[in-house]
Design a protein around this motif. Structure first.
Motif, PDB file in Angstrom:
ATOM      1  N   LEU A   3       0.841  -1.181   0.000  1.00  0.00           N
ATOM      2  CA  LEU A   3       0.000   0.000   0.000  1.00  0.00           C
ATOM      3  C   LEU A   3       0.880   1.236   0.000  1.00  0.00           C
ATOM      4  N   ARG A   4       0.604   2.126  -0.938  1.00  0.00           N
ATOM      5  CA  ARG A   4       1.363   3.361  -1.063  1.00  0.00           C
ATOM      6  C   ARG A   4       0.410   4.547  -0.978  1.00  0.00           C
ATOM      7  N   ILE A   5       0.895   5.650  -0.432  1.00  0.00           N
ATOM      8  CA  ILE A   5       0.092   6.858  -0.317  1.00  0.00           C
ATOM      9  C   ILE A   5       0.362   7.743  -1.529  1.00  0.00           C
ATOM     10  N   PHE A   6      -0.731   8.184  -2.154  1.00  0.00           N
ATOM     11  CA  PHE A   6      -0.662   8.952  -3.399  1.00  0.00           C
ATOM     12  C   PHE A   6      -1.428  10.250  -3.201  1.00  0.00           C
ATOM     13  N   THR A   7      -0.760  11.376  -3.410  1.00  0.00           N
ATOM     14  CA  THR A   7      -1.347  12.690  -3.130  1.00  0.00           C
ATOM     15  C   THR A   7      -1.522  13.498  -4.414  1.00  0.00           C
ATOM     16  N   ASP A  27       5.963   6.829   9.239  1.00  0.00           N
ATOM     17  CA  ASP A  27       5.746   6.382  10.616  1.00  0.00           C
ATOM     18  C   ASP A  27       4.683   5.288  10.711  1.00  0.00           C
ATOM     19  N   LEU A  28       3.708   5.328   9.818  1.00  0.00           N
ATOM     20  CA  LEU A  28       2.597   4.377   9.877  1.00  0.00           C
ATOM     21  C   LEU A  28       2.860   3.101   9.077  1.00  0.00           C
ATOM     22  N   GLY A  29       4.032   2.997   8.499  1.00  0.00           N
ATOM     23  CA  GLY A  29       4.429   1.732   7.893  1.00  0.00           C
ATOM     24  C   GLY A  29       4.036   1.525   6.447  1.00  0.00           C
ATOM     25  N   VAL A 232      -9.425   6.566  -1.988  1.00  0.00           N
ATOM     26  CA  VAL A 232      -9.808   5.831  -0.778  1.00  0.00           C
ATOM     27  C   VAL A 232     -10.562   6.756   0.162  1.00  0.00           C
ATOM     28  N   CYS A 233     -11.585   6.186   0.791  1.00  0.00           N
ATOM     29  CA  CYS A 233     -12.389   6.934   1.757  1.00  0.00           C
ATOM     30  C   CYS A 233     -12.898   5.941   2.794  1.00  0.00           C
ATOM     31  N   ALA A 234     -12.157   5.820   3.891  1.00  0.00           N
ATOM     32  CA  ALA A 234     -12.471   4.816   4.915  1.00  0.00           C
ATOM     33  C   ALA A 234     -13.097   5.471   6.133  1.00  0.00           C
ATOM     34  N   GLY A 235     -13.892   4.689   6.845  1.00  0.00           N
ATOM     35  CA  GLY A 235     -14.477   5.179   8.086  1.00  0.00           C
ATOM     36  C   GLY A 235     -14.801   4.032   9.020  1.00  0.00           C
ATOM     37  N   ARG A 236     -14.791   4.332  10.311  1.00  0.00           N
ATOM     38  CA  ARG A 236     -15.122   3.314  11.306  1.00  0.00           C
ATOM     39  C   ARG A 236     -16.612   2.980  11.299  1.00  0.00           C
ATOM     40  N   ASP A 237     -17.421   3.919  10.794  1.00  0.00           N
ATOM     41  CA  ASP A 237     -18.860   3.688  10.668  1.00  0.00           C
ATOM     42  C   ASP A 237     -19.353   4.500   9.473  1.00  0.00           C
ATOM     43  N   ASP A 238     -20.636   4.358   9.153  1.00  0.00           N
ATOM     44  CA  ASP A 238     -21.197   5.034   7.978  1.00  0.00           C
ATOM     45  C   ASP A 238     -21.092   6.544   8.088  1.00  0.00           C
ATOM     46  N   ALA A 239     -21.251   7.069   9.280  1.00  0.00           N
ATOM     47  CA  ALA A 239     -21.196   8.523   9.459  1.00  0.00           C
ATOM     48  C   ALA A 239     -19.807   9.057   9.148  1.00  0.00           C
ATOM     49  N   ASP A 291      -6.293  15.321   7.003  1.00  0.00           N
ATOM     50  CA  ASP A 291      -6.953  14.291   7.807  1.00  0.00           C
ATOM     51  C   ASP A 291      -5.978  13.142   8.084  1.00  0.00           C
ATOM     52  N   LEU A 292      -5.069  13.363   9.016  1.00  0.00           N
ATOM     53  CA  LEU A 292      -4.078  12.333   9.331  1.00  0.00           C
ATOM     54  C   LEU A 292      -4.695  11.136  10.045  1.00  0.00           C
ATOM     55  N   ASP A 293      -5.841  11.330  10.681  1.00  0.00           N
ATOM     56  CA  ASP A 293      -6.532  10.211  11.314  1.00  0.00           C
ATOM     57  C   ASP A 293      -6.973   9.182  10.269  1.00  0.00           C
ATOM     58  N   HIS A 294      -7.255   9.646   9.075  1.00  0.00           N
ATOM     59  CA  HIS A 294      -7.602   8.746   7.975  1.00  0.00           C
ATOM     60  C   HIS A 294      -6.433   7.805   7.675  1.00  0.00           C
ATOM     61  N   LEU A 295      -5.228   8.372   7.623  1.00  0.00           N
ATOM     62  CA  LEU A 295      -4.040   7.544   7.379  1.00  0.00           C
ATOM     63  C   LEU A 295      -3.842   6.530   8.498  1.00  0.00           C
ATOM     64  N   GLU A 296      -4.060   6.969   9.733  1.00  0.00           N
ATOM     65  CA  GLU A 296      -3.886   6.056  10.861  1.00  0.00           C
ATOM     66  C   GLU A 296      -4.880   4.903  10.792  1.00  0.00           C
ATOM     67  N   LEU A 297      -6.112   5.201  10.419  1.00  0.00           N
ATOM     68  CA  LEU A 297      -7.132   4.158  10.287  1.00  0.00           C
ATOM     69  C   LEU A 297      -6.752   3.166   9.183  1.00  0.00           C
ATOM     70  N   LEU A 298      -6.285   3.681   8.054  1.00  0.00           N
ATOM     71  CA  LEU A 298      -5.880   2.808   6.947  1.00  0.00           C
ATOM     72  C   LEU A 298      -4.699   1.930   7.351  1.00  0.00           C
ATOM     73  N   SER A 299      -3.800   2.489   8.149  1.00  0.00           N
ATOM     74  CA  SER A 299      -2.646   1.708   8.598  1.00  0.00           C
ATOM     75  C   SER A 299      -3.053   0.626   9.579  1.00  0.00           C
ATOM     76  N   SER A 300      -3.844   1.012  10.571  1.00  0.00           N
ATOM     77  CA  SER A 300      -4.133   0.084  11.670  1.00  0.00           C
ATOM     78  C   SER A 300      -5.174  -0.964  11.334  1.00  0.00           C
ATOM     79  N   GLN A 301      -6.098  -0.631  10.412  1.00  0.00           N
ATOM     80  CA  GLN A 301      -7.209  -1.559  10.180  1.00  0.00           C
ATOM     81  C   GLN A 301      -7.321  -2.072   8.750  1.00  0.00           C
TER      82      GLN A 301
END
Length: 307
Positions: A3-7, A27-29, A232-239, A291-301
């Protein structure tokens, strides 16, 4: 699956923002940080604070990161003479300790050429083929020998073919949807073939064309890496998915149809389907760079399940 990050910095990002994302990528691997090569925003984005140059950006990141690969999807062949590009990329490879990859395309966005006075020739694909010959020829010339090229668009005479990159061969990425010329060009010059924003069916069909072209050119098809670039557009829930979709001006259903959207489990499942179609690497197009939390979610889950 890599997985690579593309901006897409032309939509609005400073170097400092890109540096923050690149450091989070490391940092997130994630495997690599890539960026587009554009000088004008697209759609409704205002593009503030203005464009950043791809290779100047990567030169800076080369000194401020230590592990991740760095590259472009795709450098526009219209922006730089091939001899100059070969020097720039080789220098950034030196600056990074051998972590650079070059995605090179013909260039397509006419408006940005008009906006900044860059010629937009009609014969872009033919020029791209010659650019690839020059860039790879310069890098492949033995130290102490010279490189010459007498082409339709570019002529080089007795070039010392310097500087040399750190890597014995800088990986070259070629991509696109073209049915004939693109696979042939990839078979001749590419280390990796990338298809951007394609369905599973189109991905499988285009990978098949490239594999056939590689065989025809006398290459082993498995010598190439086959990859996708997908929003990519990830979320822990629909909201959370809906909030992130709204932040980038996209519809959730459209993102699910044309990209990787939904819960981590949904995204992992769809990546698995791309893997079955022949992909071994996904470039995750991140459109909200704050939205760095998005990157963390993609890394961890997401990434954690694929590893």
């Amino acid at each position: 699956m890599d997985l690579r990050i593309f901006t897409e910095p032309q939509q609005g990002a400073s170097y400092d923002t890109l540096l923050t994302v690149a450091k989070a990528t490391e940092d997130l691997g994630f495997d690599a940080f890539f960026r587009s090569d554009h000088y004008l925003s697209m759609g409704s984005a205002d593009g503030l604070p203005g464009p950043t140059d791809a290779w100047i950006t990567l030169a800076g990141l080369a000194r401020e990161t230590s592990r991740i690969r760095l590259g472009t999807l795709m450098t526009a062949g219209t922006f730089r003479l091939p001899g100059v590009l070969a020097i720039q990329v080789a220098q950034v490879d030196q600056m990074s300790g051998g972590r650079v990859e070059l995605g090179l395309g013909a260039g397509w966005f006419e408006e940005e050429h008009k906006a900044y006075g860059i010629p937009f020739p009609k014969e872009k694909f033919a020029r791209l083929e010659e650019q690839l010959a020059v860039v790879t020829g310069l890098w492949g010339t033995e130290t102490g020998k010279t490189f010459s090229h007498d082409g339709t668009y570019y002529t080089l005479q007795d070039s010392p073919a310097l500087p040399k990159p750190v890597q014995q061969r800088i990986p070259v990425l070629i991509g696109g949807h073209g049915a004939t010329r693109t696979p042939r060009l990839a078979a001749r010059y590419a280390d990796e073939f990338n298809i951007p924003f394609a369905s599973l069916e189109d991905t499988e069909r285009q990978f098949g064309r490239v594999r056939a072209a590689a065989e025809e050119a006398g290459r082993t098809p498995d010598d190439l890496v086959y990859s996708n670039a997908l929003v990519v557009c990830a979320g822990r829930d629909d909201a959370e998915v809906a909030r992130r979709a709204a932040a980038i001006g996209r519809d959730v259903d459209e993102l699910k149809a044309n990209g990787l959207a939904g819960s981590p489990a949904e995204i992992v499942d769809k990546i698995g389907r791309y893997a079955a179609a022949g992909s071994s690497r996904i470039y995750l197009q991140i459109l909200d760079l704050d939205d760095l939390d998005h990157l963390e979610l993609l890394s961890s889950q997401v990434q954690s399940q694929l590893n």
